[in-house]
Design a protein around this motif. Structure first.
Motif, PDB file in Angstrom:
ATOM      1  N   THR A  29       0.850  -1.191   0.000  1.00  0.00           N
ATOM      2  CA  THR A  29       0.000   0.000   0.000  1.00  0.00           C
ATOM      3  C   THR A  29       0.889   1.245   0.000  1.00  0.00           C
ATOM      4  O   THR A  29       2.058   1.190   0.391  1.00  0.00           O
ATOM      5  CB  THR A  29      -0.927   0.063   1.233  1.00  0.00           C
ATOM      6  OG1 THR A  29      -0.123   0.058   2.421  1.00  0.00           O
ATOM      7  CG2 THR A  29      -1.907  -1.090   1.257  1.00  0.00           C
ATOM      8  N   MET A  55      -4.657  11.993  -2.338  1.00  0.00           N
ATOM      9  CA  MET A  55      -4.832  10.759  -1.588  1.00  0.00           C
ATOM     10  C   MET A  55      -6.319  10.416  -1.476  1.00  0.00           C
ATOM     11  O   MET A  55      -6.723   9.276  -1.711  1.00  0.00           O
ATOM     12  CB  MET A  55      -4.199  10.923  -0.204  1.00  0.00           C
ATOM     13  CG  MET A  55      -4.194   9.684   0.627  1.00  0.00           C
ATOM     14  SD  MET A  55      -2.897   8.593   0.043  1.00  0.00           S
ATOM     15  CE  MET A  55      -2.800   7.458   1.375  1.00  0.00           C
ATOM     16  N   ILE A  58      -7.724   9.088  -4.804  1.00  0.00           N
ATOM     17  CA  ILE A  58      -7.277   7.750  -5.196  1.00  0.00           C
ATOM     18  C   ILE A  58      -7.752   6.688  -4.209  1.00  0.00           C
ATOM     19  O   ILE A  58      -8.109   5.583  -4.600  1.00  0.00           O
ATOM     20  CB  ILE A  58      -5.732   7.713  -5.332  1.00  0.00           C
ATOM     21  CG1 ILE A  58      -5.278   8.735  -6.376  1.00  0.00           C
ATOM     22  CG2 ILE A  58      -5.255   6.310  -5.708  1.00  0.00           C
ATOM     23  CD1 ILE A  58      -3.776   8.964  -6.402  1.00  0.00           C
ATOM     24  N   ASP A  59      -7.786   7.020  -2.920  1.00  0.00           N
ATOM     25  CA  ASP A  59      -8.137   6.087  -1.849  1.00  0.00           C
ATOM     26  C   ASP A  59      -9.653   5.913  -1.769  1.00  0.00           C
ATOM     27  O   ASP A  59     -10.322   6.458  -0.905  1.00  0.00           O
ATOM     28  CB  ASP A  59      -7.580   6.603  -0.521  1.00  0.00           C
ATOM     29  CG  ASP A  59      -7.925   5.723   0.667  1.00  0.00           C
ATOM     30  OD1 ASP A  59      -8.213   4.531   0.470  1.00  0.00           O
ATOM     31  OD2 ASP A  59      -7.903   6.251   1.802  1.00  0.00           O
ATOM     32  N   THR A  60     -10.192   5.107  -2.668  1.00  0.00           N
ATOM     33  CA  THR A  60     -11.652   4.987  -2.792  1.00  0.00           C
ATOM     34  C   THR A  60     -12.309   4.253  -1.627  1.00  0.00           C
ATOM     35  O   THR A  60     -13.490   4.452  -1.372  1.00  0.00           O
ATOM     36  CB  THR A  60     -12.040   4.297  -4.114  1.00  0.00           C
ATOM     37  OG1 THR A  60     -11.393   3.025  -4.176  1.00  0.00           O
ATOM     38  CG2 THR A  60     -11.629   5.163  -5.304  1.00  0.00           C
ATOM     39  N   ILE A  66      -3.381   3.718  -0.183  1.00  0.00           N
ATOM     40  CA  ILE A  66      -3.698   3.416  -1.578  1.00  0.00           C
ATOM     41  C   ILE A  66      -3.198   2.011  -1.858  1.00  0.00           C
ATOM     42  O   ILE A  66      -1.995   1.747  -1.777  1.00  0.00           O
ATOM     43  CB  ILE A  66      -3.015   4.420  -2.536  1.00  0.00           C
ATOM     44  CG1 ILE A  66      -3.494   5.846  -2.248  1.00  0.00           C
ATOM     45  CG2 ILE A  66      -3.282   4.036  -3.987  1.00  0.00           C
ATOM     46  CD1 ILE A  66      -2.690   6.918  -2.962  1.00  0.00           C
ATOM     47  N   ASN A  67      -4.132   1.104  -2.175  1.00  0.00           N
ATOM     48  CA  ASN A  67      -3.719  -0.256  -2.502  1.00  0.00           C
ATOM     49  C   ASN A  67      -3.547  -0.377  -4.016  1.00  0.00           C
ATOM     50  O   ASN A  67      -3.812   0.555  -4.769  1.00  0.00           O
ATOM     51  CB  ASN A  67      -4.715  -1.288  -1.939  1.00  0.00           C
ATOM     52  CG  ASN A  67      -6.109  -1.138  -2.508  1.00  0.00           C
ATOM     53  OD1 ASN A  67      -6.296  -0.854  -3.698  1.00  0.00           O
ATOM     54  ND2 ASN A  67      -7.114  -1.328  -1.665  1.00  0.00           N
ATOM     55  N   GLU A  70      -6.694   0.306  -6.195  1.00  0.00           N
ATOM     56  CA  GLU A  70      -7.028   1.733  -6.272  1.00  0.00           C
ATOM     57  C   GLU A  70      -6.055   2.473  -7.181  1.00  0.00           C
ATOM     58  O   GLU A  70      -6.461   3.299  -8.004  1.00  0.00           O
ATOM     59  CB  GLU A  70      -7.009   2.361  -4.868  1.00  0.00           C
ATOM     60  CG  GLU A  70      -8.123   1.879  -3.981  1.00  0.00           C
ATOM     61  CD  GLU A  70      -7.927   2.228  -2.523  1.00  0.00           C
ATOM     62  OE1 GLU A  70      -8.944   2.391  -1.830  1.00  0.00           O
ATOM     63  OE2 GLU A  70      -6.765   2.328  -2.056  1.00  0.00           O
ATOM     64  N   PHE A  71      -4.761   2.155  -7.047  1.00  0.00           N
ATOM     65  CA  PHE A  71      -3.739   2.829  -7.842  1.00  0.00           C
ATOM     66  C   PHE A  71      -3.896   2.509  -9.323  1.00  0.00           C
ATOM     67  O   PHE A  71      -3.888   3.402 -10.172  1.00  0.00           O
ATOM     68  CB  PHE A  71      -2.344   2.425  -7.349  1.00  0.00           C
ATOM     69  CG  PHE A  71      -1.227   3.190  -7.985  1.00  0.00           C
ATOM     70  CD1 PHE A  71      -0.902   4.459  -7.535  1.00  0.00           C
ATOM     71  CD2 PHE A  71      -0.498   2.659  -9.030  1.00  0.00           C
ATOM     72  CE1 PHE A  71       0.135   5.184  -8.114  1.00  0.00           C
ATOM     73  CE2 PHE A  71       0.545   3.371  -9.622  1.00  0.00           C
ATOM     74  CZ  PHE A  71       0.854   4.630  -9.157  1.00  0.00           C
ATOM     75  N   PHE A  74      -6.942   4.143 -10.773  1.00  0.00           N
ATOM     76  CA  PHE A  74      -6.709   5.576 -10.958  1.00  0.00           C
ATOM     77  C   PHE A  74      -5.901   5.840 -12.230  1.00  0.00           C
ATOM     78  O   PHE A  74      -6.160   6.802 -12.947  1.00  0.00           O
ATOM     79  CB  PHE A  74      -5.975   6.145  -9.744  1.00  0.00           C
ATOM     80  CG  PHE A  74      -5.605   7.586  -9.879  1.00  0.00           C
ATOM     81  CD1 PHE A  74      -6.552   8.582  -9.726  1.00  0.00           C
ATOM     82  CD2 PHE A  74      -4.301   7.959 -10.165  1.00  0.00           C
ATOM     83  CE1 PHE A  74      -6.218   9.922  -9.858  1.00  0.00           C
ATOM     84  CE2 PHE A  74      -3.954   9.297 -10.298  1.00  0.00           C
ATOM     85  CZ  PHE A  74      -4.921  10.276 -10.144  1.00  0.00           C
TER      86      PHE A  74
END
Length: 157
Positions: A29, A55, A58-60, A66-67, A70-71, A74
């Protein structure tokens, strides 16, 4: 009608390499601190508030990290996001263009890659630049940079 895919980080191997650079501790992460540290290493003067907004975007799942999912999600820009992707690509280009002359030199590329922990020589960087330098001037312009970033993207089958 054929849809045009964004040129921004479509190759998953490339996305994984970028993710791993951000994930400095190898935890799987990216923390806020890791995000700030990489941006600083790249020479970005992004405010803490702006990084926090990045952050949050991206951090849904809103867990503060951010895993990979998610990354990578994005980084997969859709057509609606193409103007944002173009802006993101320009920001990335500007980080490499240290002297702000509109071109990336082998020296500038070498400096940034070394800051990111990549082990390569100026000669290696010169070869990288030659591979995308379509006008033969020894530099990478923004147009050439966009082409370079889109080379590995493949249309959906």
């Amino acid at each position: 009608m054929e849809t045009k895919r964004s040129v921004y980080l479509q190759d998953m191997d490339q996305v994984r390499k970028v993710f791993n650079k951000f994930d400095a501790d190898g935890s799987g992460t990216i923390s806020l601190t890791e995000l700030i540290d990489v941006l600083k290493a790249l020479g970005s003067y992004t405010s803490d508030d702006e990084v926090k907004r990045m952050m949050e975007e991206i951090d849904t799942d809103h867990d503060g990290l951010i895993n990979w999912e998610e990354f990578s999600s994005f980084c997969k820009s859709s057509d609606e996001d193409s103007s944002r992707a173009e802006e993101d690509l320009k920001e990335a280009f500007d980080l490499y263009d240290q002297d702000k002359d509109g071109n990336i030199s082998s020296t500038e590329l070498h400096q940034i890659l070394n800051r990111l922990g990549e082990k390569c020589s100026v000669q290696d960087c010169t070869k990288m630049i030659q591979s995308v330098d379509s006008d033969g001037d020894g530099f990478v312009s923004f147009q050439e940079f966009k082409i370079m970033m889109s080379r590995s993207s493949q249309p959906d089958a």
